[in-house]
Write a protein that holds these residues in place. Structure first.
Motif, PDB file in Angstrom:
ATOM      1  N   LEU B  10      -2.735  -4.904   1.515  1.00 11.68           N
ATOM      2  CA  LEU B  10      -3.554  -4.721   0.313  1.00 11.68           C
ATOM      3  C   LEU B  10      -4.875  -4.033   0.649  1.00 11.68           C
ATOM      4  O   LEU B  10      -5.333  -3.153  -0.080  1.00 11.68           O
ATOM      5  N   GLU B  11      -5.458  -4.427   1.777  1.00  9.17           N
ATOM      6  CA  GLU B  11      -6.712  -3.792   2.186  1.00  9.17           C
ATOM      7  C   GLU B  11      -6.517  -2.290   2.345  1.00  9.17           C
ATOM      8  O   GLU B  11      -7.329  -1.492   1.864  1.00  9.17           O
ATOM      9  N   VAL B  12      -5.438  -1.920   3.006  1.00  9.91           N
ATOM     10  CA  VAL B  12      -5.184  -0.498   3.225  1.00  9.91           C
ATOM     11  C   VAL B  12      -4.876   0.203   1.896  1.00  9.91           C
ATOM     12  O   VAL B  12      -5.316   1.330   1.661  1.00  9.91           O
ATOM     13  N   CYS B  13      -4.158  -0.482   1.011  1.00 12.33           N
ATOM     14  CA  CYS B  13      -3.878   0.089  -0.315  1.00 12.33           C
ATOM     15  C   CYS B  13      -5.178   0.400  -1.056  1.00 12.33           C
ATOM     16  O   CYS B  13      -5.324   1.457  -1.664  1.00 12.33           O
ATOM     17  N   VAL B  14      -6.113  -0.555  -1.003  1.00 16.05           N
ATOM     18  CA  VAL B  14      -7.388  -0.352  -1.692  1.00 16.05           C
ATOM     19  C   VAL B  14      -8.101   0.861  -1.098  1.00 16.05           C
ATOM     20  O   VAL B  14      -8.589   1.735  -1.821  1.00 16.05           O
ATOM     21  N   LEU B  15      -8.139   0.931   0.226  1.00 13.61           N
ATOM     22  CA  LEU B  15      -8.780   2.074   0.879  1.00 13.61           C
ATOM     23  C   LEU B  15      -8.086   3.379   0.480  1.00 13.61           C
ATOM     24  O   LEU B  15      -8.746   4.368   0.154  1.00 13.61           O
ATOM     25  N   ALA B  16      -6.755   3.343   0.467  1.00 16.40           N
ATOM     26  CA  ALA B  16      -6.007   4.560   0.144  1.00 16.40           C
ATOM     27  C   ALA B  16      -6.290   5.021  -1.281  1.00 16.40           C
ATOM     28  O   ALA B  16      -6.323   6.217  -1.561  1.00 16.40           O
ATOM     29  N   LEU B  73     -15.051   5.497   0.139  1.00 16.51           N
ATOM     30  CA  LEU B  73     -14.477   5.368   1.479  1.00 16.51           C
ATOM     31  C   LEU B  73     -15.466   5.842   2.541  1.00 16.51           C
ATOM     32  O   LEU B  73     -16.160   6.829   2.351  1.00 16.51           O
ATOM     33  N   THR B  74     -15.551   5.138   3.660  1.00 12.77           N
ATOM     34  CA  THR B  74     -16.375   5.599   4.783  1.00 12.77           C
ATOM     35  C   THR B  74     -15.438   6.190   5.841  1.00 12.77           C
ATOM     36  O   THR B  74     -14.228   6.095   5.727  1.00 12.77           O
ATOM     37  N   LYS B  75     -16.062   6.741   6.874  1.00 15.41           N
ATOM     38  CA  LYS B  75     -15.285   7.311   7.968  1.00 15.41           C
ATOM     39  C   LYS B  75     -14.418   6.214   8.600  1.00 15.41           C
ATOM     40  O   LYS B  75     -13.258   6.414   8.926  1.00 15.41           O
ATOM     41  N   ARG B  76     -15.033   5.053   8.739  1.00  8.20           N
ATOM     42  CA  ARG B  76     -14.344   3.926   9.354  1.00  8.20           C
ATOM     43  C   ARG B  76     -13.127   3.508   8.501  1.00  8.20           C
ATOM     44  O   ARG B  76     -12.065   3.181   9.012  1.00  8.20           O
ATOM     45  N   LYS B  80      -9.155   3.496   9.370  1.00  5.90           N
ATOM     46  CA  LYS B  80      -8.310   2.315   9.203  1.00  5.90           C
ATOM     47  C   LYS B  80      -6.973   2.696   8.558  1.00  5.90           C
ATOM     48  O   LYS B  80      -5.930   2.168   8.923  1.00  5.90           O
ATOM     49  N   ILE B  81      -7.025   3.615   7.621  1.00  6.42           N
ATOM     50  CA  ILE B  81      -5.784   4.061   6.976  1.00  6.42           C
ATOM     51  C   ILE B  81      -4.888   4.749   8.004  1.00  6.42           C
ATOM     52  O   ILE B  81      -3.694   4.465   8.099  1.00  6.42           O
ATOM     53  N   LEU B  82      -5.510   5.643   8.808  1.00  5.91           N
ATOM     54  CA  LEU B  82      -4.739   6.358   9.825  1.00  5.91           C
ATOM     55  C   LEU B  82      -4.139   5.388  10.850  1.00  5.91           C
ATOM     56  O   LEU B  82      -2.977   5.508  11.228  1.00  5.91           O
ATOM     57  N   ASP B  83      -4.957   4.393  11.263  1.00  3.73           N
ATOM     58  CA  ASP B  83      -4.473   3.390  12.216  1.00  3.73           C
ATOM     59  C   ASP B  83      -3.276   2.647  11.643  1.00  3.73           C
ATOM     60  O   ASP B  83      -2.319   2.347  12.340  1.00  3.73           O
ATOM     61  N   TYR B  84      -3.385   2.350  10.351  1.00  2.84           N
ATOM     62  CA  TYR B  84      -2.310   1.596   9.711  1.00  2.84           C
ATOM     63  C   TYR B  84      -1.003   2.389   9.746  1.00  2.84           C
ATOM     64  O   TYR B  84       0.058   1.852  10.040  1.00  2.84           O
ATOM     65  N   ILE B  85      -1.109   3.659   9.479  1.00  2.00           N
ATOM     66  CA  ILE B  85       0.086   4.502   9.478  1.00  2.00           C
ATOM     67  C   ILE B  85       0.718   4.528  10.877  1.00  2.00           C
ATOM     68  O   ILE B  85       1.924   4.424  11.022  1.00  2.00           O
ATOM     69  N   GLU B  86      -0.146   4.588  11.909  1.00  2.00           N
ATOM     70  CA  GLU B  86       0.362   4.556  13.285  1.00  2.00           C
ATOM     71  C   GLU B  86       1.072   3.238  13.573  1.00  2.00           C
ATOM     72  O   GLU B  86       2.179   3.206  14.110  1.00  2.00           O
ATOM     73  N   ASP B  87       0.408   2.120  13.208  1.00  2.00           N
ATOM     74  CA  ASP B  87       0.991   0.784  13.414  1.00  2.00           C
ATOM     75  C   ASP B  87       2.331   0.686  12.715  1.00  2.00           C
ATOM     76  O   ASP B  87       3.284   0.119  13.219  1.00  2.00           O
ATOM     77  N   TYR B  88       2.366   1.249  11.532  1.00  2.00           N
ATOM     78  CA  TYR B  88       3.566   1.159  10.721  1.00  2.00           C
ATOM     79  C   TYR B  88       4.734   1.877  11.402  1.00  2.00           C
ATOM     80  O   TYR B  88       5.856   1.391  11.400  1.00  2.00           O
ATOM     81  N   LYS B  89       4.422   3.011  12.017  1.00  2.00           N
ATOM     82  CA  LYS B  89       5.468   3.757  12.723  1.00  2.00           C
ATOM     83  C   LYS B  89       6.062   2.906  13.844  1.00  2.00           C
ATOM     84  O   LYS B  89       7.269   2.873  14.043  1.00  2.00           O
TER      85      LYS B  89
END
Lengths: 323, 103
Positions: B10-16, B73-76, B80-89
């Motif tokens: 959910l956190e990542v969804c909000v950021l996205a 959204l901040t840089k951080r 976090k979104i990019l990290d999530y996508i990596e984790d997801y892979k």
């Protein structure tokens, strides 16, 4: 309508001692106004938000879990003899929870300020999934166990948890077939659940104790707690030296044998037998026994600041008083 | 899905939902409701947490004659979104392995 909703929310948040009430109210106020602008009626919007009670619980829950500590807490892990040791500072820890399948769990106490989690199968880091956020320490079945379980070739393991004496948080342990053995523990709330494992608890001080079990046996001795509740389906329950304000036993076919001191006692069983030893005078209690046996017809006394209520369909009931 | 993973997603969804530009409470809920079951009361703590962790910043601006709080959204947060996508892979590879084992 909106005003009333916000007033009520404020009131209940105050009761729950939530810290940023005015911000929460501004948030919901804006939410309702924006929804109104999109053409919805106040009534429909407020209905859509859910009950005030529910909203307050969500916001209170966030306070309880302390949202400042989202990053992983610091801990160290190393091998000691044939076991893996895991330790972390106690500081802000508020909840320890263990949720495993067929592993046995042993819990004991230490004078140290660190808590320890030992497990023997340390060849693979993936046996257990450990999560530590500073406020919560959580152990779950790891990927390795999960995959192994699919092939039914998992050996039975046991884990050991050592908790500092000064720990003041909650303790929650769940297994499906593993036995749970707890000794010398102080905690705020203690909740122990298993399906077919046996539970053995000795020397515990808590604010609230809850034990749930399906077919394993439950043995508890020397517990000082505010609220005590044991539920079992077919496992037998045997408790002794329990001091609590309220005590509740629930069983379907298991028998209950208890030696207790409490103001309010409630025991229910369908076909199991009940035998209770109560510390105190019979005249102090309002007693209500519903049992098929003729000897124990319903007896009600006038006082109701202390009561004993026993219900059974076909089990035998025996209760004694002693000073 | 267990509560912890759902919270993370959910956190990542909000950021996205902020990737295309700043948004506000009502719009975030409306956008997210299309894909995930989220309540207004659940969103609030998530926004607070993300703000505290500097994954997003907030500012107040007038809109429709009222003050409205915007989240950006901040840089951080972007990271976090990019990290999530990596984790997801990585997770996906594990799921595939499990699937193969079960078959």
């Amino acid at each position: 309508m909106k005003e009333r909703f916000l007033d009520e929310l404020t009131k209940i948040l105050k009761e729950y001692e939530v810290s940023d009430i005015s911000e929460i109210i501004t948030y919901f106020d804006e939410m309702i106004e924006d929804a109104k602008d999109s053409g919805l009626t106040e009534e429909a919007i407020i209905k859509g938000l859910g009950s005030i009670e529910e909203i307050a619980l969500v916001l209170k829950g966030r306070e309880d879990t302390n949202d400042e500590d989202e990053e992983d807490g610091v801990y160290s892990a190393y091998n000691e003899g044939n076991r893996r040791v895991f330790n972390a500072p106690l500081s802000s820890l508020r909840q320890i929870s263990i949720d495993l399948a067929d592993d046995d769990v042993v819990v004991s106490e230490t004078e140290d300020n660190l808590f320890y989690f030992y497990y023997s199968d340390f060849d693979d880091e993936n046996t257990y999934f450990i999560e530590y956020t500073g406020t919560k320490f959580k152990v779950k079945t790891g990927l390795k166990s999960f995959v192994a379980e699919l092939f039914k070739r998992k050996d039975k393991h046991s884990v050991e948890l050592v908790i500092p004496k000064s720990y003041k948080g909650d303790l929650k342990i769940e297994t499906s077939s593993g036995d749970i053995d707890i000794a010398n523990i102080r905690s705020r709330e203690m909740k122990i659940e298993t399906v077919s494992g046996d539970i053995d608890i000795l020397d515990v001080i808590t604010k609230e104790t809850k034990i749930e079990n399906v077919s394993g046996t439950v043995k508890v001795s020397t517990v000082d707690t505010g609220k005590f509740k044991i539920e079992s389906v077919s496992g037998d329950i045997k408790v002794s030296k329990i001091v609590s304000n309220t005590i509740k036993f629930d069983s379907v076919s298991g028998s209950i044998e208890a030696d207790i001191k409490a103001e309010f006692i409630k025991a229910e069983t369908v076909s199991g037998d009940i035998e209770i030893n109560i510390a105190g005078e019979k005249s102090e209690y309002a007693i209500k026994v519903t049992s098929p046996s003729d000897i124990y017809k319903e007896r009600t006394y006038l006082k109701d600041d202390k009561y004993i209520k026993i219900d059974t369909v076909s089990g035998k009931v025996l209760y004694y008083f002693k000073d | 899905m267990d509560a912890q993973s759902k919270k993370g997603i959910l956190e990542v969804c909000v950021l996205a939902s902020l990737i295309e530009g700043p948004s506000y409470g009502y719009k975030i809920v409306r956008d997210l409701k299309e894909v995930v079951d989220i309540k207004e009361s659940t969103l609030y703590p998530i926004l607070r947490r993300l703000e505290k962790g500097s994954y997003l910043t907030t500012y107040t601006q007038e809109a429709n004659g009222r003050l409205r709080k915007f989240y950006a959204l901040t840089k951080r947060g972007h990271q976090k979104i990019l990290d999530y996508i990596e984790d997801y892979k990585e997770l996906l590879a594990i799921y595939r392995y499990i699937e193969r084992c079960v078959k």
